[in-house]
Design a protein around this motif. Structure first.
Motif, PDB file in Angstrom:
ATOM      1  N   ASP A  51      48.502  42.883  43.017  1.00 11.69           N
ATOM      2  CA  ASP A  51      49.527  42.976  41.967  1.00 11.69           C
ATOM      3  C   ASP A  51      49.956  41.597  41.484  1.00 11.69           C
ATOM      4  O   ASP A  51      51.133  41.337  41.253  1.00 11.69           O
ATOM      5  N   TRP A  52      48.981  40.722  41.279  1.00 18.03           N
ATOM      6  CA  TRP A  52      49.316  39.346  40.917  1.00 18.03           C
ATOM      7  C   TRP A  52      49.968  39.224  39.535  1.00 18.03           C
ATOM      8  O   TRP A  52      50.702  38.269  39.270  1.00 18.03           O
ATOM      9  N   MET A  53      49.794  40.205  38.669  1.00 20.36           N
ATOM     10  CA  MET A  53      50.374  40.124  37.328  1.00 20.36           C
ATOM     11  C   MET A  53      51.879  40.374  37.304  1.00 20.36           C
ATOM     12  O   MET A  53      52.528  40.079  36.296  1.00 20.36           O
ATOM     13  N   ARG A  54      52.431  40.898  38.371  1.00 16.21           N
ATOM     14  CA  ARG A  54      53.870  41.183  38.394  1.00 16.21           C
ATOM     15  C   ARG A  54      54.693  39.909  38.251  1.00 16.21           C
ATOM     16  O   ARG A  54      55.855  39.962  37.822  1.00 16.21           O
ATOM     17  N   ARG A  55      54.119  38.761  38.597  1.00 15.53           N
ATOM     18  CA  ARG A  55      54.842  37.488  38.498  1.00 15.53           C
ATOM     19  C   ARG A  55      54.866  36.931  37.079  1.00 15.53           C
ATOM     20  O   ARG A  55      55.562  35.948  36.814  1.00 15.53           O
ATOM     21  N   ASP A  58      56.699  39.669  30.745  1.00 14.56           N
ATOM     22  CA  ASP A  58      56.243  40.698  29.804  1.00 14.56           C
ATOM     23  C   ASP A  58      55.847  40.107  28.456  1.00 14.56           C
ATOM     24  O   ASP A  58      54.950  40.613  27.779  1.00 14.56           O
ATOM     25  N   ARG A 104      40.449  41.637  36.942  1.00 15.29           N
ATOM     26  CA  ARG A 104      41.182  42.359  35.893  1.00 15.29           C
ATOM     27  C   ARG A 104      40.382  42.488  34.601  1.00 15.29           C
ATOM     28  O   ARG A 104      40.933  42.929  33.580  1.00 15.29           O
ATOM     29  N   ARG A 145      49.917  50.341  41.031  1.00 12.04           N
ATOM     30  CA  ARG A 145      50.250  48.957  40.661  1.00 12.04           C
ATOM     31  C   ARG A 145      50.586  48.903  39.171  1.00 12.04           C
ATOM     32  O   ARG A 145      49.825  48.370  38.356  1.00 12.04           O
ATOM     33  N   THR A 147      52.389  47.149  37.376  1.00  9.74           N
ATOM     34  CA  THR A 147      52.581  45.846  36.735  1.00  9.74           C
ATOM     35  C   THR A 147      51.277  45.277  36.194  1.00  9.74           C
ATOM     36  O   THR A 147      51.288  44.286  35.460  1.00  9.74           O
ATOM     37  N   GLU A 148      50.158  45.889  36.562  1.00  7.63           N
ATOM     38  CA  GLU A 148      48.845  45.326  36.242  1.00  7.63           C
ATOM     39  C   GLU A 148      48.255  45.944  34.970  1.00  7.63           C
ATOM     40  O   GLU A 148      48.682  47.007  34.511  1.00  7.63           O
ATOM     41  N   THR A 149      47.259  45.273  34.424  1.00  3.34           N
ATOM     42  CA  THR A 149      46.434  45.831  33.350  1.00  3.34           C
ATOM     43  C   THR A 149      44.993  45.451  33.632  1.00  3.34           C
ATOM     44  O   THR A 149      44.721  44.472  34.344  1.00  3.34           O
ATOM     45  N   ARG A 209      50.999  46.904  30.491  1.00  2.00           N
ATOM     46  CA  ARG A 209      51.101  47.103  31.954  1.00  2.00           C
ATOM     47  C   ARG A 209      50.856  48.575  32.272  1.00  2.00           C
ATOM     48  O   ARG A 209      51.348  49.474  31.591  1.00  2.00           O
TER      49      ARG A 209
END
Length: 353
Positions: A51-55, A58, A104, A145, A147-149, A209
């Motif tokens: 879930d590295w994209m959560r950081r 938006d 991703r 997850r 938060t990811e795309t 997301r």
């Protein structure tokens, strides 16, 4: 890399001959089995970035991101001249492992099969996975997850020529079958990217997301189906285009150096390029005389693209201008350290990026 060139259609596989000699520098050598794993190569599971994209904010433009990706994402069967990824299981289990590692951007190749369905192929070789498997894995991952795309390139693989696959007759067209999959899974794809009549603008991360973004829907000879995907990729055909480096023919092991340079040049272009456009850089390549793994990991003392890329991304500004954005890096046999390093480039991404 495409199967749609005469050179690659003629390539030999392990199922045809027991030994194929690889020519380079005047030497003939028998291709080795899998090269040793290291941080850049064949060590996917050493990375864990579910879930590295959560950081990331938006408001960040998707074009601003550095995305680890895989070329021919599910090609795990068929021998040394066909396999492009570590085998972590059939039915798209290999994709699940890649997503957990942090990948991703994916490259899916499909054959039209009976019942108006897609099966996953690399050339003539069925990869023991169906498009439903791909969508099941993506759906489960994005629910867990949110938060990811994931950015997908989907390509019609079959030309019916030697070295390629042949579609089942009497079925709907490729785009019509895709629409059936799309409609059966409302909410999985980011809507503007799966409209055959209107290409989409590059979105912000917040808008996509929990969704799959279709970058392009390619025909079997490189042409684009309708307006699916992102409008900026209108000229992305078979090989390189305005925002894409895909010089996939590496004639021999010695020519890996040329491929490394093409990857580097496109990386530099991406880093300094239009911040509103997505760039795609295929690090992969092959030919009769160079397997995908040799190009990725190196052979006969020639450095592979993957270790070169890890070094280039890690070097300080005293060596060359720092890489501030990699775009989508579509790799064969990526190592966990390389995936981690690409993700780390996103540290500077802000809400207005």
């Amino acid at each position: 890399m495409s199967m749609n060139t005469p050179v690659l259609r003629r390539r030999l596989t392990a199922g045809l001959v027991a030994t194929v000699f690889v020519a380079t520098g005047g030497l003939l050598v028998s291709p080795a089995s899998a090269l040793a794993a290291d941080a850049a190569h064949r060590s996917l599971r050493s990375a864990s970035n579910p879930d590295w994209m959560r950081r990331l904010p938006d408001g960040a433009n998707l074009a601003a991101l550095s995305l680890p990706g895989t070329h021919d994402t599910l090609s795990i069967h068929g021998g040394a001249w066909t396999q492009t990824q570590e085998n972590h299981g059939n039915s798209a289990a290999t994709l699940a492992a890649q997503l957990d590692a942090g990948v991703r951007a994916i490259d899916i190749r499909a054959r039209i099969s009976g019942g108006n369905t897609f099966t996953i192929h690399h050339g003539a070789t069925y990869q023991q996975a169906n498009f439903d498997d791909v969508l099941n894995v993506l759906g489960s991952f994005l629910v867990a997850r949110p938060t990811e795309t994931v950015v997908m390139r989907l390509k019609h693989e079959c030309t019916g020529e030697f070295g390629s696959c042949t579609d089942v007759t009497g079925q709907l067209g490729f785009a019509d079958i895709f629409d059936r999959y799309r409609d059966a899974r409302p909410g999985l794809f980011w809507g503007p990217s799966v409209n055959r009549r209107t290409g989409a603008a590059v979105p912000t991360l917040g808008a996509v997301r929990g969704k799959v973004v279709l970058a392009v829907l390619h025909g079997s000879r490189g042409g684009r189906h309708g307006q699916y995907g992102l409008a900026q990729f209108a000229d992305w055909g078979d090989g390189s285009s305005t925002y894409v480096q895909d010089d996939y023919h590496v004639p021999n092991v010695g020519a890996i150096a040329t491929k490394r340079d093409r990857v580097r040049r496109h990386l530099d272009t991406t880093s300094a390029g239009d911040p509103t456009r997505m760039y795609v850089n295929f690090t992969s390549g092959a030919s009769v005389f160079a397997t995908p793994e040799s190009v990725a990991g190196g052979a006969l003392g020639v450095q592979g693209v993957n270790p070169f890329l890890l070094t280039y991304l890690s070097e300080g500004s005293e060596v060359h201008p720092p890489v501030r954005r990699t775009g989508m890096l579509m790799m064969d046999f990526p190592g966990g350290g390389l995936i981690d390093r690409i993700i780390a480039v996103n540290a500077g991404v802000g809400p207005s990026s």
